[in-house]
Design a protein around this motif. Sequence first.
Motif, short mmCIF file in Angstrom:
data_model
loop_
_atom_site.label_atom_id
_atom_site.label_comp_id
_atom_site.label_asym_id
_atom_site.label_seq_id
_atom_site.Cartn_x
_atom_site.Cartn_y
_atom_site.Cartn_z
N ASP A 51 4.49 41.43 10.33
CA ASP A 51 3.21 41.61 10.73
C ASP A 51 2.01 40.19 10.92
N GLY A 52 2.35 39.16 9.61
CA GLY A 52 1.83 38.33 9.69
C GLY A 52 2.25 37.75 11.45
N PHE B 150 7.58 44.63 10.88
CA PHE B 150 7.68 45.54 10.17
C PHE B 150 6.75 44.62 9.13
N ASN C 191 3.60 45.57 6.29
CA ASN C 191 3.16 45.57 5.25
C ASN C 191 1.84 45.23 4.64
N THR D 243 0.60 42.87 4.79
CA THR D 243 0.42 40.80 3.78
C THR D 243 1.37 40.04 4.56
N MET D 244 1.07 38.99 3.75
CA MET D 244 2.38 38.23 4.09
C MET D 244 3.48 38.37 3.20
N GLY D 245 4.22 39.08 3.03
CA GLY D 245 5.51 39.22 2.55
C GLY D 245 5.69 38.60 1.25
MG LIG Z 1 4.48 40.98 6.46
#
Ligand SMILES: [Mg+2]
Length: 555
Positions: free
Chosen positions: A449-450, A474, A476, A478-480
């Motif tokens: 998503d980032g 994907f 989440n 967040t910047m996983g």
């Molecule tokens: Mg992410």
Amino acid sequence: MKIPVSELLVKFLENLGVKCIFGIPGSHILPVYDALYDSSIRSVLVKHEQAAAFMAGGYARVTGGVGACITTAGPGATNLVTAIASAYADRLPVLAITGEAPTHIFGKGGLQESSGEGGSVDQVALFAGITRYHKLIERTDYLPNVLIQAAKHLLSDTPGPVVLSIPYNVQKELVDASLLDQISFARPSSECVVPGRQIAQSLALLDAAKHPLIIAGYGCIRSGAQESLRRISEHLNIPVTSSLKAKGAVDERSALSLGSLGVTSGGNALRYLQQQADLVLVLGAGFNERTSYVWDKELLAGKKLIQVDNNAQQLEKVFRADLVVQADLGAYLQALDAAIQDQNLAAKAPVDIAAFIANAQAQADVAGEAIFNRQFDQVRAFYSWLEQHFPDGLVMFDDNIVFAQNFYRVSAKDRFYPNTGISSLGHAIPAAIGAGCEVKQPLFAMIGDGGFHMCAMEIMTAVNYDIPLNIVLFNNSTMGLIRKNQHHLYQGRFIDCDFANPDFALLAQSFGIQHCRVENAQDLAKLEAIDFLRGIHLIEIMIDQDAYPNYSSRR
Ligand SMILES: [Mg+2]
Ligand SMILES: Cc1ncc(C[n+]2csc(CCOP(=O)(O)OP(=O)(O)O)c2C)c(N)n1
């Protein structure tokens, strides 16, 4: 016959085999756009010039030909930088044409001037470090030489990006059309004869080894050596692993494939390398940070090593080899295959790679070294769904990398393009759109998503030009990868990694594309209704914010 430089440039593109050009016009480049109006080249209006160069890169990767993009002066050109740098790092033949202020105002503070004069932006300096060749073409007397150089770099065996910047007045100057006759558009013949001595040395090392292992790099794919690679591996029972970029160099679903090697892989190939291999053939692989396990000195200790690459810079860059061969991989493997048959080289004892992998995974589970836990089950299930549903192959541009590296076995019919280059976020969607102008197979862009937020508006480019595309997002929130590192290395002091996402179903609706959300393995049934060859689909896979792959990037 005299024609304007703008028209000559378009003919130059046509002669290079360019069928599609990506860009955004501005007044400083309108003469070239006007010449495009009458040409066979399809021009694609994008949303941001960075994406135009990523699209050109994606186009170059799937076609094997030159990818082209076009921008105006100043910000149009500077917006290219990240994607041109990425093409440079990936050695992609990407040609960017940019406009420039007219020469008579150089140094006077012209609008968007980037001549480097009078305190203006110096685009020659800007592009110097990220192109194979760059020219601000101020006069036409040396134009043939410039175009000869440009073609040579783009069509070479080790290509890279070329930027040609043409001031507005120069675009309108008249030149002789026959000037193009001076330029060779033929690819240099890559036929090379590998010295028999080096083949004999390779055979001797192979013959002496009990458990050889092949590490295939992208050089094997680039040079079309996959068939020879498969024959040698199967004939002698040699297991094959690959770099990330070379996933699919041999069919990863076949009996001798160990999957890919590297820090972010599940470690099956690493275990085989450490526990079994006594001879390693590194074939066209750069052995970068991840593949070499951060240049682990122990990785190849006590093993014999053969390294083959057409690029001298790659040879012994990381490890000393017992035999170094500078050659095209296609030529080397063909000659080696023939010599193996001629000399009737004995096959090694058969290895049960499936059993080895099952055992290695069980060991990793027990040791707590498995890279993914149950929180990633729906992602794993999604990739097996893809494997089952596309036996005839798909084309995948992948910014996430870690999931596909572990969950997706690239078949001989697939084409897999991980975001290598400079690993810039926001690449997969535009690169896939660029490829989508040519490919007919189901096309996927895998992205976090980032990264999605960096290039999402390009989806409208695909909408505008009816380019079928499947985006796997994907989610989440967040910047996983950053969150993982802050969790592991910074005591969970999370800063600037989490964010709120828009409602992607509504976003898709507003773009006029289809949306499908996968929250659990049962939701995969929803995918059955999708026609992956038609239209644009946004498949959103939900992932827990606190789920982290178990590997360390050590920083
Ligand atoms: Mg992410
Ligand atoms: C242009 C750019 N900026 C920053 C980074 C550093 N970076 C690497 S991974 C990452 C996080 C990616 O987040 P997302 O796309 O959501 O993927 P996730 O890790 O969550 O799957 C960042 C910021 C980068 N690679 N490229």
